[in-house]
Scaffold this active site. Sequence first.
Site, PDB file in Angstrom:
ATOM      1  CG  HIS A 133      -1.975  -1.015   1.214  1.00  0.00           C
ATOM      2  ND1 HIS A 133      -3.237  -0.815   0.707  1.00  0.00           N
ATOM      3  CD2 HIS A 133      -1.941  -2.283   1.653  1.00  0.00           C
ATOM      4  CE1 HIS A 133      -3.949  -1.925   0.848  1.00  0.00           C
ATOM      5  NE2 HIS A 133      -3.174  -2.831   1.415  1.00  0.00           N
ATOM      6  NE  ARG A 173      -3.931   9.936  10.283  1.00  0.00           N
ATOM      7  CZ  ARG A 173      -3.602   9.011  11.169  1.00  0.00           C
ATOM      8  NH1 ARG A 173      -4.382   7.991  11.391  1.00  0.00           N
ATOM      9  NH2 ARG A 173      -2.485   9.118  11.867  1.00  0.00           N
ATOM     10  CE  LYS A 230      -2.566  10.609   3.148  1.00  0.00           C
ATOM     11  NZ  LYS A 230      -3.127   9.741   2.097  1.00  0.00           N
ATOM     12  CE  LYS A 267     -13.943   5.848   0.837  1.00  0.00           C
ATOM     13  NZ  LYS A 267     -13.009   5.969   1.975  1.00  0.00           N
TER      14      LYS A 267
HETATM   15  C1  26Y Z   1       4.071   0.324   9.583  1.00  0.00           C
HETATM   16  C2  26Y Z   1       3.468   1.659   9.796  1.00  0.00           C
HETATM   17  C3  26Y Z   1       4.469   2.773   9.699  1.00  0.00           C
HETATM   18  C4  26Y Z   1       2.332   1.890   8.846  1.00  0.00           C
HETATM   19  C5  26Y Z   1       1.110   2.202   9.374  1.00  0.00           C
HETATM   20  C6  26Y Z   1       0.033   2.433   8.560  1.00  0.00           C
HETATM   21  C7  26Y Z   1       2.471   1.815   7.488  1.00  0.00           C
HETATM   22  C8  26Y Z   1       1.394   2.061   6.658  1.00  0.00           C
HETATM   23  C9  26Y Z   1       0.153   2.376   7.200  1.00  0.00           C
HETATM   24  C10 26Y Z   1      -1.016   2.695   6.389  1.00  0.00           C
HETATM   25  C11 26Y Z   1      -0.940   2.895   5.101  1.00  0.00           C
HETATM   26  C12 26Y Z   1      -2.117   3.304   4.309  1.00  0.00           C
HETATM   27  O1  26Y Z   1      -3.193   3.545   4.825  1.00  0.00           O
HETATM   28  N1  26Y Z   1      -1.921   3.389   2.994  1.00  0.00           N
HETATM   29  C13 26Y Z   1      -2.976   3.807   2.096  1.00  0.00           C
HETATM   30  O2  26Y Z   1      -3.634   2.640   1.619  1.00  0.00           O
HETATM   31  C14 26Y Z   1      -4.751   2.990   0.817  1.00  0.00           C
HETATM   32  C15 26Y Z   1      -5.467   1.722   0.464  1.00  0.00           C
HETATM   33  O3  26Y Z   1      -4.720   0.990  -0.458  1.00  0.00           O
HETATM   34  C16 26Y Z   1      -4.315   3.765  -0.404  1.00  0.00           C
HETATM   35  O4  26Y Z   1      -5.442   4.161  -1.116  1.00  0.00           O
HETATM   36  C17 26Y Z   1      -3.518   5.006   0.005  1.00  0.00           C
HETATM   37  O5  26Y Z   1      -2.990   5.654  -1.131  1.00  0.00           O
HETATM   38  C18 26Y Z   1      -2.390   4.594   0.942  1.00  0.00           C
HETATM   39  O6  26Y Z   1      -1.730   5.746   1.435  1.00  0.00           O
END
Ligand code: 26Y
Length: 793
Positions: free
Chosen positions: A345, A534, A539, A645
Amino acid sequence: MFSDKKAFQESFKKRLEQSYSISFQDSTRAQQFVTLSNMVREHISSEWIETNERYRKGNKQVYYLSIEFLLGRLLGQNLINLGLYETLETWLADLNIPLDELEEIEPDAALGNGGLGRLAACFLDSLASLNLPGHGCGIRYKHGLFEQKMVDGFQMELPENWLRYGYVWEVRKSDLSVDVPFWGSVDVIERKEGTKFRHVDAEYVRAVPHDMPVVGYGGETINTLRLWSAEMSTMTPMHDVLKYKRETEAISEFLYPDDSNDEGKILRLKQQYFLVSASIRSILRRFLSNGGELKELHKHVAIHINDTHPVLAIPELMRLLLDEYQLSWDEAWHITERTFAYTNHTTLSEALERWPIRIFKPLLPRIFMIVEEINERFCKRLWEEYPGEWGRIEKMAIVANGEVRMAHLAIAGSHSINGVAWLHTEILKNREMNDFYQFQPEKFNNKTNGITHRRWLLKANPELTSLLTETIGDGFQKDAAELSKLAPYADDSAFLQKLWDVKTKRKEILAKRIFEQNGVKVDPSSIFDVQVKRLHAYKRQLLNVLHILALYNKVKADSSYQMAPRTFIFGAKASPGYFYAKRIIKLIHSVADLVNNDPATKGLITVVFMENYRVSLAEDIIPAADISEQISTASKEASGTGNMKFMMNGAITMGTLDGANVEILEQTGPDNIFIFGLKAEEVMSYDKEGGYRSMDYYHHDPLIRRTLDQLVDGTLDDKGLFGVIYDSLLGENDQYFVLKDFESYRKTQEEAGRIYAEDQARWRKMMVNNISGSGIFSSDRTIKEYAKEIWNI
Ligand code: 26Y
């Protein structure tokens, strides 16, 4: 229970009185909410049992492992999916109970941070609605994402407490608990049949499942979301019982605790192993109890890992197959590699998980042994493929430089690796994961994200849903692809007027809420320009707020400057330890104070920051938006899902060619979207080769200069609060190209404002083209692709 009005009303009243020993007249909305929800849960129980029976008969099951599920509220959505919403709304209204007030009582289940967690929730809804056997596995955090309270423009974090009145949608299943081992050591026993391993002196944590029904549209399929709660185990001898209790329960206490120190890191790793160990064992138990043959596991079970957080599921399955079921390494690996699939992701390097061995090894000694073995065999295969290429092999290794690289483990142990939008997958293949792509190109594929139209259209926007239904029939409610039937109405002025009225209505509803929450009067006929997500530097909420400040300067300097009145709406939580992001939130508030209180711009520019952005608030904001801000630095946003959305609700995207915006453009065509700024290729080339000097933009663009100076000259504050932002742009060369993209953004914004004010027919047409082109972004489409191309169900 829900087939006869009289019977329903009687039973509702009676249950209410019996549960609370209170007369119906005196009951509170909260009591009514709980009573109704319990009735709904009981109503679906027979379908839930039947769904499970159906699954027992041998079809392949999918398990979606995720450290986050950002569900939001469930009552309204469940009623819609069961086809009961409108009926119950009238039956309750008869009793003087407005259903929407009951819905408001429900706390959001906020077991997630943002996109990744919300995607998991949309996927569950799609799996059940497509009658597919797919279940979620996650952690039942006692406290979900913090509640954001704004104090003087600064973010304060308060603990969230969604379980305080008990939770109506869960069923605790203590008898299905699992004990998860931590610490201790590994006993190696040499036997004739081979080497055996056993945990010694481990400290056990009991994982107790709490099952939630996932109600599919039409009510035929009720899947399960199993959330694990950490409790004391009776397998651990009592020493320091208080310490043991505290450390045990801490595992499911909070979503993502601070990981800036080792103590926090250990807790995070514990959470991850806790989730996967409990989940994998419960998956195996179910598989075996249905008479499954372990060697065939991959033919009957698919396990999906949502980013790298649950990647320890791979060595955990290996451990069980080797140690508990005595399979050989090759047999176990054959099964494991075919069972797992992994979604990435993000390409941001700071989000790629790596665990120091000094933390990993003592906490999970047997898992570490297995990871080392996986690494050794993986590197050997690489050596055969690339003899002599030490550098390449070290770069690709799973364990190296004192760390375990979770993404490499995920790639090695999965048969499928996917990105979440076309551009993102290309970047993975050609840059971030290029070595792995060269080695095993067949593993890589794209699955562009989607959103469930049942929540983001049917639930969030009943006004638009009604209008669409009367215009193109109700087929789109089941199959979002039918939204394309709306295309011919782009020239139907009667329809366009009705669409406009719906949008206006939703803007009025939001305006009311803004007034209640922020005390700010906003004009529903102004452009609602919205950025909610977020808060993160990439962003670029900063680009948005600097543009507002510049616009303000322009209006002040030139009273003849013409612009359509605009309301800029923000919603964003910043990670508690992310200082820079929090400062940007403060900047938004300071700009709002300046602009909202200046008579020169009164009624022209209004800035609103809505606190505590969350799923239920999004459901009010998104239907009211005219412009959807999707302005990340190109190449940095993997996909984005908010963009989809908004589009489905008739907002026009103002965006860079990043993430899924690229595919949104493909659907709408260039006339129905506002695209600006650097392309991903250009950003990546600057990132690599250099050649960008943010200072030049400061010197050569008087508007930028004037605006940036205001960050530090006392216009916004006199305590030097925004020096860090000023420095990031000029002293640190503006890593996210805010100044580079500024003029292009400003011009495109001006163009949008002009069309809105002067060519409203054109704007309305754009709205239609966005809605009619949004069907492809239903998560039903995404899930069908996963089902067919990855899970083989
Ligand atoms: C490991 C820790 C640092 C961590 C915590 C949360 C790493 C990543 C995340 C969350 C990432 C996230 O939410 N990514 C988002 O995923 C969405 C669904 O695929 C995407 O649409 C979006 O662009 C992406 O930022």
